[in-house]
Design a protein around this motif. Structure first.
Motif, short mmCIF file in Angstrom:
data_model
loop_
_atom_site.label_atom_id
_atom_site.label_comp_id
_atom_site.label_asym_id
_atom_site.label_seq_id
_atom_site.Cartn_x
_atom_site.Cartn_y
_atom_site.Cartn_z
N VAL A 53 0.86 -1.18 0.00
CA VAL A 53 0.00 0.00 0.00
C VAL A 53 0.90 1.24 0.00
N GLY A 54 0.56 2.21 -0.83
CA GLY A 54 1.33 3.43 -0.96
C GLY A 54 2.38 3.39 -2.06
N GLN A 55 2.58 2.22 -2.65
CA GLN A 55 3.54 2.06 -3.74
C GLN A 55 2.80 1.78 -5.04
N PRO A 56 3.31 2.27 -6.17
CA PRO A 56 2.64 1.99 -7.45
C PRO A 56 2.66 0.50 -7.78
N GLN A 57 1.62 0.04 -8.43
CA GLN A 57 1.53 -1.35 -8.84
C GLN A 57 2.27 -1.55 -10.16
N ALA A 58 2.58 -2.81 -10.44
CA ALA A 58 3.14 -3.17 -11.74
C ALA A 58 2.12 -2.83 -12.82
N ALA A 59 2.61 -2.50 -14.00
CA ALA A 59 1.72 -2.18 -15.11
C ALA A 59 0.91 -3.41 -15.51
N ALA A 60 -0.33 -3.18 -15.88
CA ALA A 60 -1.20 -4.26 -16.35
C ALA A 60 -0.65 -4.82 -17.66
N ILE A 61 -1.04 -6.05 -17.97
CA ILE A 61 -0.58 -6.75 -19.18
C ILE A 61 -1.62 -6.56 -20.29
N PRO A 62 -1.24 -5.99 -21.42
CA PRO A 62 -2.20 -5.82 -22.52
C PRO A 62 -2.66 -7.17 -23.08
N GLY A 63 -3.92 -7.22 -23.44
CA GLY A 63 -4.46 -8.38 -24.14
C GLY A 63 -4.22 -8.23 -25.63
N ARG A 64 -4.62 -9.25 -26.35
CA ARG A 64 -4.50 -9.23 -27.82
C ARG A 64 -5.89 -9.22 -28.44
N ALA A 65 -6.03 -8.49 -29.53
CA ALA A 65 -7.32 -8.35 -30.21
C ALA A 65 -7.82 -9.67 -30.78
N ASP A 66 -6.91 -10.63 -30.99
CA ASP A 66 -7.32 -11.91 -31.57
C ASP A 66 -7.56 -13.01 -30.53
N ILE A 67 -7.42 -12.67 -29.24
CA ILE A 67 -7.70 -13.64 -28.17
C ILE A 67 -8.69 -12.98 -27.21
N THR A 68 -9.97 -13.24 -27.41
CA THR A 68 -11.01 -12.55 -26.66
C THR A 68 -12.09 -13.50 -26.15
N ALA A 69 -12.90 -12.99 -25.25
CA ALA A 69 -14.08 -13.70 -24.76
C ALA A 69 -15.12 -12.66 -24.36
N GLU A 70 -16.38 -13.03 -24.52
CA GLU A 70 -17.48 -12.15 -24.12
C GLU A 70 -17.95 -12.54 -22.73
N TYR A 71 -18.23 -11.52 -21.91
CA TYR A 71 -18.78 -11.76 -20.58
C TYR A 71 -19.43 -10.48 -20.09
N ASN A 72 -20.58 -10.59 -19.46
CA ASN A 72 -21.28 -9.45 -18.89
C ASN A 72 -21.49 -8.35 -19.93
N GLY A 73 -21.77 -8.76 -21.16
CA GLY A 73 -22.07 -7.81 -22.21
C GLY A 73 -20.87 -7.07 -22.77
N ALA A 74 -19.67 -7.55 -22.48
CA ALA A 74 -18.47 -6.85 -22.95
C ALA A 74 -17.44 -7.85 -23.46
N LYS A 75 -16.53 -7.34 -24.28
CA LYS A 75 -15.45 -8.16 -24.82
C LYS A 75 -14.20 -7.94 -23.98
N PHE A 76 -13.61 -9.04 -23.52
CA PHE A 76 -12.36 -9.04 -22.76
C PHE A 76 -11.26 -9.57 -23.65
N ALA A 77 -10.06 -8.99 -23.56
CA ALA A 77 -8.91 -9.43 -24.34
C ALA A 77 -7.89 -10.10 -23.42
N PHE A 78 -7.13 -11.04 -23.98
CA PHE A 78 -6.17 -11.82 -23.18
C PHE A 78 -4.83 -11.87 -23.88
N ALA A 79 -3.76 -11.99 -23.08
CA ALA A 79 -2.41 -12.05 -23.61
C ALA A 79 -2.08 -13.43 -24.17
N SER A 80 -2.85 -14.45 -23.76
CA SER A 80 -2.57 -15.81 -24.23
C SER A 80 -3.86 -16.63 -24.26
N GLU A 81 -3.82 -17.70 -25.03
CA GLU A 81 -4.96 -18.64 -25.06
C GLU A 81 -5.15 -19.28 -23.69
#
Length: 176
Positions: A53-81
């Motif tokens: 707490v009080g320190q910055p977190q590691a940067a989030a990992i970007p997903g890929r546009a070609d590896i996705t899933a739909e959930y809760n009415g939205a598209k989620f992207a993932f870095a790997s299968e």
């Protein structure tokens, strides 16, 4: 059932957050990328080292546009299968609380976007916040702010998702 009631009473007595289940189901925050969580891989957060707490977190990992899933009415992207497969096994475990909106904002009664790089996992749940300054306020009393957000969420959840841009944020995830 008695154990749960006792545990909840004990948690309240010590000022700890009390959770009754995953918090999702309203309109998911989706920004200009067209993806939930701005196209960042929600499964990957679980593999990142969490800062104190009080320190910055590691940067989030970007997903890929070609590896996705739909959930809760939205598209989620993932870095790997592999991450996509983990997500599909139990999406509620991986999605951020409050449909990707800022946890501190919800504790104050509003829906504003969550920044995927301003994250924290608390009691095995992913929370996002909107700005570095807001993270400071949220971290002053994480448990208290979660309790406030949990109380506010039922009245906020049915409202439209935030349409505001995330301040001082440029996504390196798909869609940009």
């Amino acid at each position: 059932m008695k154990r749960f009631a006792f545990a909840a009473l004990a948690a309240i007595s010590f000022g700890l957050p009390v959770f009754t289940g995953p918090v999702f189901a309203g309109p998911q925050f989706v920004d200009q990328t067209g993806f939930a969580v701005s196209g960042y891989d929600v499964v990957a957060y679980r593999s990142l080292d969490q800062s104190a707490v009080g320190q910055p977190q590691a940067a989030a990992i970007p997903g890929r546009a070609d590896i996705t899933a739909e959930y809760n009415g939205a598209k989620f992207a993932f870095a790997s299968e592999e991450n996509r497969a983990k997500f599909l096994e139990n999406p509620a475990y991986f999605v951020p609380q409050y449909d990707g909106h800022c946890a501190y904002g919800v504790s104050k009664g509003g829906k504003v976007p969550g920044n995927p790089n301003l994250w924290r996992i608390v009691d095995d749940r992913l929370y996002l916040n909107i700005t570095k300054n807001v993270v400071g306020f949220w971290e002053e009393d994480i448990g208290g702010n979660i309790n406030l957000a949990e109380g506010n969420w039922p009245g906020i959840e049915p409202k439209e998702a935030s349409g505001r841009p995330i301040p001082n944020f440029t996504s390196s995830a798909p869609g940009n």
